[in-house]
Design an enzyme around this catalytic site. Structure first.
Site, PDB file in Angstrom:
ATOM      1  N   GLU A 129      -6.528  -0.069   1.390  1.00 36.45           N
ATOM      2  CA  GLU A 129      -5.981  -0.885   2.643  1.00 36.45           C
ATOM      3  C   GLU A 129      -5.786  -0.043   3.938  1.00 36.45           C
ATOM      4  O   GLU A 129      -5.409   0.642   3.840  1.00 36.45           O
ATOM      5  CB  GLU A 129      -4.332  -1.439   2.519  1.00 36.45           C
ATOM      6  N   GLU A 145       0.518  -1.348  -6.521  1.00 33.67           N
ATOM      7  CA  GLU A 145       0.341  -0.044  -5.830  1.00 33.67           C
ATOM      8  C   GLU A 145       0.636   0.726  -6.406  1.00 33.67           C
ATOM      9  O   GLU A 145       1.628   1.551  -6.838  1.00 33.67           O
ATOM     10  CB  GLU A 145       0.932  -0.102  -4.377  1.00 33.67           C
ATOM     11  N   ASP A 166       2.856  -9.991  -2.576  1.00 33.24           N
ATOM     12  CA  ASP A 166       4.430  -9.925  -1.958  1.00 33.24           C
ATOM     13  C   ASP A 166       4.186 -10.023  -0.768  1.00 33.24           C
ATOM     14  O   ASP A 166       5.667 -10.055  -0.376  1.00 33.24           O
ATOM     15  CB  ASP A 166       4.597  -8.152  -2.781  1.00 33.24           C
ATOM     16  N   SER A 167       3.002  -9.980  -0.050  1.00 29.13           N
ATOM     17  CA  SER A 167       3.360 -10.407   1.590  1.00 29.13           C
ATOM     18  C   SER A 167       4.140 -11.722   1.815  1.00 29.13           C
ATOM     19  O   SER A 167       4.141 -12.434   3.012  1.00 29.13           O
ATOM     20  CB  SER A 167       2.184 -10.429   2.142  1.00 29.13           C
ATOM     21  N   ASP A 210       0.656  -9.874  -7.662  1.00 33.62           N
ATOM     22  CA  ASP A 210       1.294  -8.832  -7.264  1.00 33.62           C
ATOM     23  C   ASP A 210       2.693  -8.840  -7.810  1.00 33.62           C
ATOM     24  O   ASP A 210       3.566  -9.232  -8.320  1.00 33.62           O
ATOM     25  CB  ASP A 210       1.808  -8.136  -6.075  1.00 33.62           C
ATOM     26  N   LYS A 240      -1.040  -7.122  -9.940  1.00 39.05           N
ATOM     27  CA  LYS A 240      -1.847  -5.839  -9.330  1.00 39.05           C
ATOM     28  C   LYS A 240      -0.902  -5.138  -8.740  1.00 39.05           C
ATOM     29  O   LYS A 240       0.467  -5.614  -8.833  1.00 39.05           O
ATOM     30  CB  LYS A 240      -2.455  -6.403  -7.834  1.00 39.05           C
TER      31      LYS A 240
HETATM   32  O1  KIV Z   1       0.792  -8.781  -0.225  1.00 38.67           O
HETATM   33  C1  KIV Z   1      -0.995  -8.961   0.054  1.00 38.67           C
HETATM   34  O2  KIV Z   1      -0.841  -9.641   0.837  1.00 38.67           O
HETATM   35  C2  KIV Z   1      -1.282  -7.834  -0.332  1.00 38.67           C
HETATM   36  C3  KIV Z   1      -2.747  -7.371   0.958  1.00 38.67           C
HETATM   37  C4  KIV Z   1      -2.359  -7.587   2.318  1.00 38.67           C
HETATM   38  C5  KIV Z   1      -3.795  -6.654   0.091  1.00 38.67           C
HETATM   39  O3  KIV Z   1      -1.717  -6.823  -1.165  1.00 38.67           O
END
Ligand code: KIV
Length: 271
Positions: free
Chosen positions: A189, A122, A51-52, A90, A120
C-alpha cells in the site's frame, strides 16, 4: 435438459497461476451481502473484507476501533453472497500483534464463524511468528506492507511509505520474510511504483498494489472510494469509476420531492 454452468472458484492457487501466466489480479473490498453479490457476479477475483469497514461502514477515523466480532459479522455477510471469488478477511488491530496464540485463535474464529477463505494481517518481521502459527493450522495468510493503517499512530500520516532507502530496504526484507513464512500473496500500500515493481519481480507470490503503480501483479481499491460513495477522500492513486454520491443524492432528493408533491406512489404503485 438443464445445463448447469459450473462456477470455477478462485483459490490461492488460481492467484499463483495468474502470476505465473502474467494475468493481472483484480481485488476490491466488500463488507455486506448486497454489494458482495454484485462484485462477485461482476467477475472480481478477490474480495477483501477489509478493516477499512471501520472507516467506511462505521465512520471511525481510523481502522483501529473495529473488533473481531464486527469483522466476523461483515465477513459472514460477504461469504453468504459469494459464489466464485476468494474471500480474504482482515485480522483487526489487537487480534494478532505480539501474541501468536491469540493470532491463531483470531484467525480460527474468522475461518470457523464466517467461513472465510483466508486472512490478511499487517506488518513484516514483527508479525512473522503469528503468520507461521496461523499457517500451521492450514489457514492461508495474505501479508500487507508499506502503509499499514493499523500503525497510523506510529507513522503519524497517511503519506507514501518507503521513499527513503532504509525503509525500502526493510520493506524488501519483510516481503521476502513473509513469502518464506508461507504467505500466499502480499498487499503493498502506497509505496513508490518502482519499489513495488522490484518487490513483485523478486517474489514468487502475487503482489497486489494500492497506490503502488502498475508493475505489480494486481490491484485493490476500497469499493466505496472507486464508486464515488465516499467523496472527501481524493488520493492520487484513486480512480473513480462512478460518482454515486451525486447519483444517490439526486435520487433521494427526487424521492423526497415526489412524496411531498403527492406524485409517489401513483395508481400503478398501490394495491
Ligand atoms: O482494509 C482495507 O481496505 C485494506 C485495503 C486498503 C488493502 O487493507
Amino acid at each position: 435438459m438443464s445445463v448447469h454452468k459450473e462456477i470455477r472458484k478462485v483459490t490461492t492457487h488460481t492467484l499463483q497461476e495468474m502470476k505465473y501466466s502474467g494475468q493481472k489480479i483484480s481485488m476490491l473490498t466488500a463488507y455486506d451481502y448486497s454489494m458482495a453479490r454484485i462484485l462477485d457476479a461482476s467477475g472480481i477475483e478477490v474480495l477483501l473484507v477489509g478493516d477499512s469497514a471501520s472507516n467506511v461502514m462505521a465512520g471511525h477515523e481510523t481502522t483501529l476501533p473495529i473488533t473481531l466480532d464486527q469483522m466476523i459479522y461483515h465477513a459472514s455477510s460477504v461469504i453468504r453472497a459469494v459464489k466464485r471469488a476468494l474471500v480474504v478477511v482482515d485480522l483487526p488491530f489487537g487480534s494478532y500483534q505480539g501474541n501468536t496464540k491469540a493470532a491463531l485463535s483470531s484467525a480460527i474464529r474468522i475461518m470457523k464463524q464466517a467461513e472465510a477463505h483466508a486472512v490478511k494481517l499487517e506488518g513484516g518481521a514483527e508479525v512473522v511468528e503469528s503468520v507461521k502459527r496461523i499457517l500451521s493450522a492450514g489457514i492461508p495468510v495474505m501479508g500487507h506492507l508499506g502503509l499499514t493503517p493499523q500503525s497510523i499512530y506510529k507513522f503519524g500520516t497517511y503519506e507514501v511509505r518507503a521513499k527513503e532507502e532504509a525503509e525500502a530496504k526493510k520493506l524488501k526484507q519483510d516481503a521476502l520474510l513473509l513469502q518464506e513464512a508461507g504467505c500466499f500473496a502480499l498487499v503493498l500500500e502506497k509505496v513508490p511504483a518502482q519499489l513495488a515493481g522490484e518487490v513483485a519481480r523478486s517474489l514468487q507470490i502475487p503482489v497486489i498494489g494500492i497506490g503502488a503503480g502498475n508493475q505489480v501483479d494486481g490491484q485493490v481499491l476500497v469499493t466505496h472510494d472507486m464508486l464515488g460513495i465516499t467523496f472527501e477522500f481524493k488520493p492520487r492513486f484513486l480512480r473513480r469509476y462512478l460518482d454515486l454520491h451525486t447519483s444517490i443524492t439526486e435520487a433521494i432528493q427526487q424521492y423526497i420531492s415526489d412524496i411531498k408533491s403527492g406524485d409517489f406512489p401513483n395508481t400503478h404503485e398501490q394495491y
